[in-house]
Design a protein around this motif. Structure first.
Motif, PDB file in Angstrom:
ATOM      1  N   ALA A  54      -3.110   0.087  -0.987  1.00 12.79           N
ATOM      2  CA  ALA A  54      -3.304   0.855  -2.081  1.00 12.79           C
ATOM      3  C   ALA A  54      -4.580   0.303  -2.956  1.00 12.79           C
ATOM      4  O   ALA A  54      -4.804  -0.903  -2.927  1.00 12.79           O
ATOM      5  CB  ALA A  54      -2.201   1.052  -3.094  1.00 12.79           C
ATOM      6  N   ARG A  55      -4.954   1.162  -3.712  1.00 11.82           N
ATOM      7  CA  ARG A  55      -6.236   0.832  -4.671  1.00 11.82           C
ATOM      8  C   ARG A  55      -5.792   0.604  -6.114  1.00 11.82           C
ATOM      9  O   ARG A  55      -5.169   1.535  -6.707  1.00 11.82           O
ATOM     10  CB  ARG A  55      -7.251   1.729  -4.382  1.00 11.82           C
ATOM     11  N   LEU A  56      -5.941  -0.369  -6.639  1.00  7.20           N
ATOM     12  CA  LEU A  56      -5.258  -0.771  -7.954  1.00  7.20           C
ATOM     13  C   LEU A  56      -6.475  -0.472  -9.101  1.00  7.20           C
ATOM     14  O   LEU A  56      -7.226  -1.164  -8.911  1.00  7.20           O
ATOM     15  CB  LEU A  56      -4.859  -2.230  -8.064  1.00  7.20           C
ATOM     16  N   ASP A  57      -6.133   0.683  -9.948  1.00  2.00           N
ATOM     17  CA  ASP A  57      -7.138   0.580 -11.049  1.00  2.00           C
ATOM     18  C   ASP A  57      -6.373   0.537 -12.386  1.00  2.00           C
ATOM     19  O   ASP A  57      -5.605   1.692 -12.513  1.00  2.00           O
ATOM     20  CB  ASP A  57      -7.783   2.214 -10.817  1.00  2.00           C
ATOM     21  N   GLY A  58      -6.425  -0.229 -12.960  1.00  2.00           N
ATOM     22  CA  GLY A  58      -5.458  -0.381 -14.253  1.00  2.00           C
ATOM     23  C   GLY A  58      -4.210  -0.475 -14.016  1.00  2.00           C
ATOM     24  O   GLY A  58      -3.889  -1.574 -13.350  1.00  2.00           O
ATOM     25  N   THR A  59      -3.386   0.024 -14.245  1.00  2.00           N
ATOM     26  CA  THR A  59      -1.910   0.199 -13.874  1.00  2.00           C
ATOM     27  C   THR A  59      -1.525   1.284 -13.101  1.00  2.00           C
ATOM     28  O   THR A  59      -0.354   1.876 -12.864  1.00  2.00           O
ATOM     29  CB  THR A  59      -1.078   0.322 -15.248  1.00  2.00           C
ATOM     30  N   GLN A  60      -2.368   1.849 -12.156  1.00  4.54           N
ATOM     31  CA  GLN A  60      -2.240   2.940 -11.520  1.00  4.54           C
ATOM     32  C   GLN A  60      -2.672   2.704 -10.126  1.00  4.54           C
ATOM     33  O   GLN A  60      -3.996   1.979  -9.751  1.00  4.54           O
ATOM     34  CB  GLN A  60      -3.175   4.094 -11.626  1.00  4.54           C
ATOM     35  N   LEU A  61      -1.879   3.183  -9.014  1.00  8.87           N
ATOM     36  CA  LEU A  61      -2.211   2.811  -7.605  1.00  8.87           C
ATOM     37  C   LEU A  61      -2.773   4.069  -6.963  1.00  8.87           C
ATOM     38  O   LEU A  61      -1.956   5.193  -7.306  1.00  8.87           O
ATOM     39  CB  LEU A  61      -0.937   2.084  -6.676  1.00  8.87           C
ATOM     40  N   SER A  62      -3.638   4.242  -6.148  1.00  9.58           N
ATOM     41  CA  SER A  62      -3.907   5.258  -5.669  1.00  9.58           C
ATOM     42  C   SER A  62      -4.517   5.033  -3.937  1.00  9.58           C
ATOM     43  O   SER A  62      -4.384   3.869  -3.629  1.00  9.58           O
ATOM     44  CB  SER A  62      -5.156   5.884  -6.069  1.00  9.58           C
ATOM     45  N   ASP A  63      -4.806   6.243  -3.281  1.00  9.78           N
ATOM     46  CA  ASP A  63      -5.263   5.863  -1.905  1.00  9.78           C
ATOM     47  C   ASP A  63      -4.277   5.230  -1.233  1.00  9.78           C
ATOM     48  O   ASP A  63      -4.528   4.434  -0.274  1.00  9.78           O
ATOM     49  CB  ASP A  63      -6.577   5.296  -1.601  1.00  9.78           C
ATOM     50  N   GLN A  64      -3.018   5.578  -1.285  1.00 12.22           N
ATOM     51  CA  GLN A  64      -1.807   4.641  -0.709  1.00 12.22           C
ATOM     52  C   GLN A  64      -1.695   5.039   0.999  1.00 12.22           C
ATOM     53  O   GLN A  64      -1.935   6.178   1.228  1.00 12.22           O
ATOM     54  CB  GLN A  64      -0.447   5.469  -1.015  1.00 12.22           C
ATOM     55  N   LYS A  65      -1.731   4.084   1.706  1.00  7.06           N
ATOM     56  CA  LYS A  65      -1.629   4.243   3.193  1.00  7.06           C
ATOM     57  C   LYS A  65      -0.725   3.112   3.928  1.00  7.06           C
ATOM     58  O   LYS A  65      -0.953   1.876   3.508  1.00  7.06           O
ATOM     59  CB  LYS A  65      -2.918   4.303   3.795  1.00  7.06           C
ATOM     60  N   ILE A  66       0.329   3.516   4.585  1.00  7.17           N
ATOM     61  CA  ILE A  66       0.990   2.478   5.540  1.00  7.17           C
ATOM     62  C   ILE A  66       0.371   2.159   6.619  1.00  7.17           C
ATOM     63  O   ILE A  66      -0.133   2.924   7.632  1.00  7.17           O
ATOM     64  CB  ILE A  66       2.374   3.292   5.710  1.00  7.17           C
ATOM     65  N   ILE A  67      -0.247   0.847   6.487  1.00  5.85           N
ATOM     66  CA  ILE A  67      -0.884   0.426   7.624  1.00  5.85           C
ATOM     67  C   ILE A  67      -0.191  -0.383   8.690  1.00  5.85           C
ATOM     68  O   ILE A  67      -0.604  -0.837   9.630  1.00  5.85           O
ATOM     69  CB  ILE A  67      -2.175  -0.473   7.189  1.00  5.85           C
ATOM     70  N   PHE A  68       0.990  -0.650   8.705  1.00  7.44           N
ATOM     71  CA  PHE A  68       1.847  -1.601   9.388  1.00  7.44           C
ATOM     72  C   PHE A  68       3.275  -1.110   9.216  1.00  7.44           C
ATOM     73  O   PHE A  68       3.825  -0.827   8.111  1.00  7.44           O
ATOM     74  CB  PHE A  68       1.783  -2.910   9.002  1.00  7.44           C
ATOM     75  N   GLU A  69       3.828  -1.056  10.483  1.00  9.46           N
ATOM     76  CA  GLU A  69       5.206  -0.378  10.471  1.00  9.46           C
ATOM     77  C   GLU A  69       6.052  -1.305  11.446  1.00  9.46           C
ATOM     78  O   GLU A  69       5.704  -0.855  12.693  1.00  9.46           O
ATOM     79  CB  GLU A  69       5.502   0.941  10.467  1.00  9.46           C
ATOM     80  N   ALA A  70       6.985  -2.243  11.383  1.00  6.74           N
ATOM     81  CA  ALA A  70       7.509  -2.737  12.289  1.00  6.74           C
ATOM     82  C   ALA A  70       8.535  -2.022  13.141  1.00  6.74           C
ATOM     83  O   ALA A  70       9.411  -1.425  12.455  1.00  6.74           O
ATOM     84  CB  ALA A  70       8.270  -4.193  11.625  1.00  6.74           C
ATOM     85  N   LEU A  71       8.636  -2.077  14.338  1.00  2.00           N
ATOM     86  CA  LEU A  71       9.519  -1.245  15.292  1.00  2.00           C
ATOM     87  C   LEU A  71      10.332  -1.883  16.116  1.00  2.00           C
ATOM     88  O   LEU A  71       9.762  -3.094  16.434  1.00  2.00           O
ATOM     89  CB  LEU A  71       8.838   0.010  16.193  1.00  2.00           C
TER      90      LEU A  71
END
Length: 463
Positions: free
Chosen positions: A219-236
Motif C-alpha cells: 500500500a502507499r502511505l500518505d501521512g496517516t492514510q494508506l491507499s492503492d492497497q494490493k495483495i501481492i503474495f498469498e501462501a497456499l
C-alpha cells in the motif's frame, strides 16, 4: 530407559525398551553412547530433558533410583540387572547436567529500573512507545518517525515525543491464535514511491469454517492514510490452524522481497512438499511476481527460495556480505539460527534437535545428507522472534553481533559470531517482557519491542 514425568498437567507414561539392539545386554562405555543406544529411541536427545517436568526428582540420587529400580507398573523398566552402578551414575549425571542448562534462564524477579549492566557497558532502556498490545513489526520512516504494526490489526505512526497516531487503510486480519497483523517493511525507494509492505494472517470462509494463511499487502502511505492497497503474495494452501505463520520480511540490495512462511502446524504435509507454499522462505519482486532465477520455478508460484522450515520469525540480510540470517522456532528444544541459502532444505521435520510438546520423539535424526545444519540451536527453546545485526558505532563491543529476541524467557540474546558460528552468548535485559522484535534504527541504536503490555525501547549507553 523410561523416566516418568509430568507435562502439561498430565502424567505421561512411555513404553519400555526392546533390548534386542543391545548385544549381550552389555552397554557401551560412555554415558553419552549408553544414553543414545538405550534411551534416545523414547526420549530423543538428552538435552531435551531440560524442557521436562519431573515427578520423581532431579537430584543425582533420585535419578539413579529411577534408573535402578524403575516403575514397572507404569512401563518404566529397572536397569539394575543390566547396567553397572557406575554406568547408572554416569547416565544420571548426564541427565542432571542437561537439566541444569535451563537454570541460566531462571530470572529471579522483574527489573526494578530501566538501567541494566551488560558485559561491555551500562545500558538504559529509553521508552519510545507505550500503550501498545503486541508490536510485531517496526519500520523507520525517513523523517524519524516509527511505523508500528500491532498484531491486533492496528497500525501506528509514532513521533519522537512518543505520541502515536493510528494509520488507516491497513489489511483485514484474523487476529486469532498467533495470527494478526505481523511484519511491516518499507520499499527501498520509499522516499520516491511511498510503498509499504504488510504481512498478516489473511482469511476466507469455507464450508469447513474460517481458513487463514500468510499474505503480503502493498500500500502507499500518505501521512496517516494508506491507499492503492494490493495483495501481492498469498501462501497456499489456506489452513484451519491458527499458528506458525512465520511472516518476517526483508528486502535485498536488488529490491527483492524475502517473506518467511511457517508450516501452519502441518509438519507431515507442508515443509518437505514443494507443491505447498507453507514451511518455506519466498523471494518475490516488489510487485509480488517471482524472481526469474528462483530455484523452484516449476513449483507453486515459482517464489520458493528455501524449504524445510517450521516457524521462521527472524530474518535479516547482512548489507556487507549479503548473508541471509534467519531464526525459527523448533518444537520443545531445537530453536535454530540459520544461514539461508538458495534452494537449500532446512530439514524440518526430518531432522531436529527437539522433541514434541507431548514428550514424544519426532525424529531420531539430527543430520541428513542434503539438509542444512543450523549455525547454532537452543535447548531449551528460547522462542526466538526478531533478529538484528549490530552495525555502526553506538555499541563498539557488540559490532558484528546478532541480537535475538526471546519470547519464552523474556530477554534479549546477544550472539557473538566467529566464522558465522556462535561462539558466545549473553543474556541482556532479563525479564523485560516477551521480546517480539529487535531492529537496528537508522540512528544506530537498537530498538526492542515487547508485548502485553506493548512497549518499544531504544537501547542507550548510560556510561
Amino acid at each position: 530407559m523410561i523416566f516418568k514425568y509430568l507435562a502439561l498437567g498430565s502424567v505421561l507414561f512411555l513404553t519400555g525398551l526392546n533390548f534386542s539392539n543391545v548385544p549381550g545386554n552389555t552397554p557401551p562405555e560412555s554415558p553419552e553412547t549408553t544414553f543414545k543406544t538405550l534411551c534416545s529411541s523414547c526420549h530423543g536427545d538428552v538435552q531435551a530433558f531440560v524442557d521436562r517436568k519431573w515427578k520423581h526428582g532431579t537430584t543425582k540420587p533420585e535419578l539413579m533410583a529411577s534408573i535402578t529400580h524403575g516403575y514397572p507398573d507404569f512401563g518404566m523398566p529397572a536397569w539394575e540387572n543390566t547396567l553397572k552402578p557406575e554406568q547408572i551414575e554416569g547416565i544420571a549425571q548426564l541427565i542432571q547436567t542437561s537439566i541444569e542448562k535451563g537454570n541460566r534462564y531462571s530470572f529471579a524477579s522483574k527489573p526494578k529500573s530501566n538501567v541494566f549492566k551488560t558485559e561491555a557497558f551500562t545500558a538504559k532502556l529509553d521508552t519510545v512507545a507505550a500503550g501498545l498490545s503486541n508490536p510485531w513489526g517496526l519500520a523507520f520512516l525517513p523523517e524519524g518517525k516509527l511505523l508500528v504494526a500491532d498484531r491486533n490489526g492496528k497500525i501506528y505512526l509514532v513521533e519522537k515525543n512518543q505520541q502515536k497516531t493510528e494509520v488507516t487503510g491497513g489489511p483485514s486480519v484474523l487476529a486469532e491464535g498467533q495470527g494478526g497483523l505481523l511484519d511491516v517493511v518499507l520499499h527501498p525507494d520509499f522516499t520516491k514511491n511511498h510503498w509499504v509492505y504488510f504481512s498478516y494472517s489473511a482469511f476466507k470462509d469455507a464450508p469447513e469454517g474460517k481458513l487463514s494463511t500468510t499474505a503480503v499487502m502493498r500500500a502507499r502511505l500518505d501521512g496517516t492514510q494508506l491507499s492503492d492497497q494490493k495483495i501481492i503474495f498469498e501462501a497456499l494452501p489456506y489452513s484451519k490452524t491458527r499458528h506458525h505463520y512465520g511472516s518476517r520480511m526483508v528486502f535485498d540490495k536488488n529490491g527483492h522481497l524475502f517473506v518467511t512462511v511457517g508450516e501452519r502446524g502441518s509438519e507431515k504435509t507442508n515443509p518437505q512438499n514443494l507443491d505447498s507454499d507453507l514451511g518455506k522462505i519466498h523471494r518475490i519482486k516488489d510487485d509480488g511476481t517471482p524472481v526469474a532465477d528462483n530455484p523452484f520455478k516449476d513449483k507453486t508460484k515459482g517464489t520458493i527460495y528455501s524449504w524445510g522450515h517450521r516457524n521462521p520469525q527472524g530474518l535479516l540480510i547482512d548489507p556487507a556480505t549479503g548473508t541471509i540470517w534467519e531464526t525459527e522456532h523448533g518444537p520443545r528444544g531445537g530453536d535454530e539460527l540459520n544461514i539461508i541459502r538458495k534452494g537449500a532444505n532446512y530439514g524440518w521435520p526430518v531432522i531436529s534437535y527437539g522433541i514434541n510438546y507431548d514428550g514424544k520423539v519426532i525424529t531420531d535424526l539430527k543430520a541428513k545428507e542434503g539438509m542444512e545444519q543450523a549455525q547454532t540451536y537452543w535447548v531449551p527453546s528460547i522462542a526466538p522472534s526478531g533478529l538484528a545485526l549490530v552495525e555502526g558505532s553506538r555499541y563498539p563491543a557488540w559490532k558484528g553481533n546478532l541480537l535475538v529476541g526471546s519470547l519464552r524467557f523474556k530477554y534479549l540474546n546477544r550472539c557473538v559470531l566467529k566464522n558465522n558460528k556462535v561462539v558466545k552468548e549473553e543474556i541482556l535485559f532479563p525479564n523485560i517482557g516477551r521480546v517480539r522484535n529487535v531492529k537496528m534504527g537508522p540512528d544506530g541504536y537498537a530498538y526492542v519491542a515487547v508485548e502485553d503490555p506493548g512497549y518499544i525501547y531504544r537501547v542507550l549507553v548510560a556510561n
